[in-house]
Scaffold this motif. Structure first.
Motif, PDB file in Angstrom:
ATOM      1  N   GLY A 119      43.362  11.042 -52.379  1.00 45.03           N
ATOM      2  CA  GLY A 119      44.038  10.963 -51.157  1.00 45.03           C
ATOM      3  C   GLY A 119      43.641   9.779 -50.341  1.00 45.03           C
ATOM      4  O   GLY A 119      44.297   9.012 -49.773  1.00 45.03           O
ATOM      5  N   VAL A 120      42.191   9.410 -50.284  1.00 38.59           N
ATOM      6  CA  VAL A 120      41.860   8.218 -49.614  1.00 38.59           C
ATOM      7  C   VAL A 120      41.676   7.203 -50.406  1.00 38.59           C
ATOM      8  O   VAL A 120      42.250   6.071 -49.949  1.00 38.59           O
ATOM      9  CB  VAL A 120      40.193   8.668 -48.874  1.00 38.59           C
ATOM     10  CG1 VAL A 120      39.673   7.614 -48.361  1.00 38.59           C
ATOM     11  CG2 VAL A 120      40.247   9.768 -48.134  1.00 38.59           C
ATOM     12  N   CYS A 121      40.926   7.082 -51.584  1.00 37.42           N
ATOM     13  CA  CYS A 121      40.839   6.186 -52.539  1.00 37.42           C
ATOM     14  C   CYS A 121      42.162   5.655 -53.316  1.00 37.42           C
ATOM     15  O   CYS A 121      42.432   4.557 -53.331  1.00 37.42           O
ATOM     16  CB  CYS A 121      39.627   6.430 -53.378  1.00 37.42           C
ATOM     17  SG  CYS A 121      37.977   6.611 -52.454  1.00 37.42           S
ATOM     18  N   GLY A 122      42.605   6.652 -54.000  1.00 40.22           N
ATOM     19  CA  GLY A 122      43.739   6.330 -54.889  1.00 40.22           C
ATOM     20  C   GLY A 122      44.914   5.712 -54.322  1.00 40.22           C
ATOM     21  O   GLY A 122      45.586   4.909 -54.603  1.00 40.22           O
ATOM     22  N   VAL A 123      45.126   6.498 -53.211  1.00 40.91           N
ATOM     23  CA  VAL A 123      46.318   6.118 -52.437  1.00 40.91           C
ATOM     24  C   VAL A 123      46.280   4.457 -51.807  1.00 40.91           C
ATOM     25  O   VAL A 123      47.046   3.724 -51.928  1.00 40.91           O
ATOM     26  CB  VAL A 123      46.938   6.918 -51.257  1.00 40.91           C
ATOM     27  CG1 VAL A 123      47.851   6.450 -50.333  1.00 40.91           C
ATOM     28  CG2 VAL A 123      47.160   8.526 -51.744  1.00 40.91           C
ATOM     29  N   ALA A 124      45.009   4.306 -51.137  1.00 40.05           N
ATOM     30  CA  ALA A 124      44.668   3.281 -50.832  1.00 40.05           C
ATOM     31  C   ALA A 124      44.746   2.058 -51.962  1.00 40.05           C
ATOM     32  O   ALA A 124      45.077   0.852 -51.624  1.00 40.05           O
ATOM     33  CB  ALA A 124      43.074   3.138 -50.147  1.00 40.05           C
TER      34      ALA A 124
END
Length: 153
Positions: A119-124
């Protein structure tokens, strides 16, 4: 949020205690920490992967993992030295919380990551797999809350 009995158990926001600035600051700090970890260490800030990498620990790889997790535990204590921590009210027993934690743990293994990693790293990073995983987390969460609040109260 608090439960309001007058509204039949619906959730409501205590607007006197609502502070979007602390939420914004927390989001910025999480994003900054994730960005620094990947820039300086080449690692994604996925908490389940960081913890899982300690079981069993690999030589030369454990120190940063322990420090990251220690920072997560110590951060609220440092915050509490300067401000009052919010009061949490959890309407679940210990057994339900343990079962929920185990289900989340199992889900992170099947999903190849957790909400922080996807949610934080992958989506970014615009990872399609992370976008799908995050949508799945959110939809299952919405469905679970709906069912527990309305279908099986």
């Amino acid at each position: 949020m608090q439960e309001d009995a007058a509204e039949g158990g619906d959730m409501s926001i205590d607007w006197n205690a609502f502070n979007p600035w602390s939420s914004l600051a927390g989001g910025i700090l999480i994003g900054l920490a994730a960005a620094l970890l990947i820039l300086l260490n080449g690692r994604v800030a996925g908490v389940s992967g960081i913890l899982g990498g300690l079981l069993p620990p690999k030589p030369g790889d454990a120190a940063w993992r322990v420090l990251f997790l220690l920072g997560m535990v110590l951060a609220p204590l440092v915050y509490a030295a300067f401000a009052r921590l919010p009061v949490l009210h959890i309407e679940a027993g210990g057994g339900l919380l343990v079962a929920a934690g185990l289900l989340v743990g199992i889900g992170t293994r099947y999903g190849s990551g957790c909400t922080s990693g996807h949610g934080v790293c992958g989506v970014a990073r615009l990872s399609p797999r992370s976008v799908v995983a995050t949508l799945a987390f959110m939809l299952v969460g919405f469905l679970t809350v709906f069912l527990l609040r309305h279908a099986f109260p």
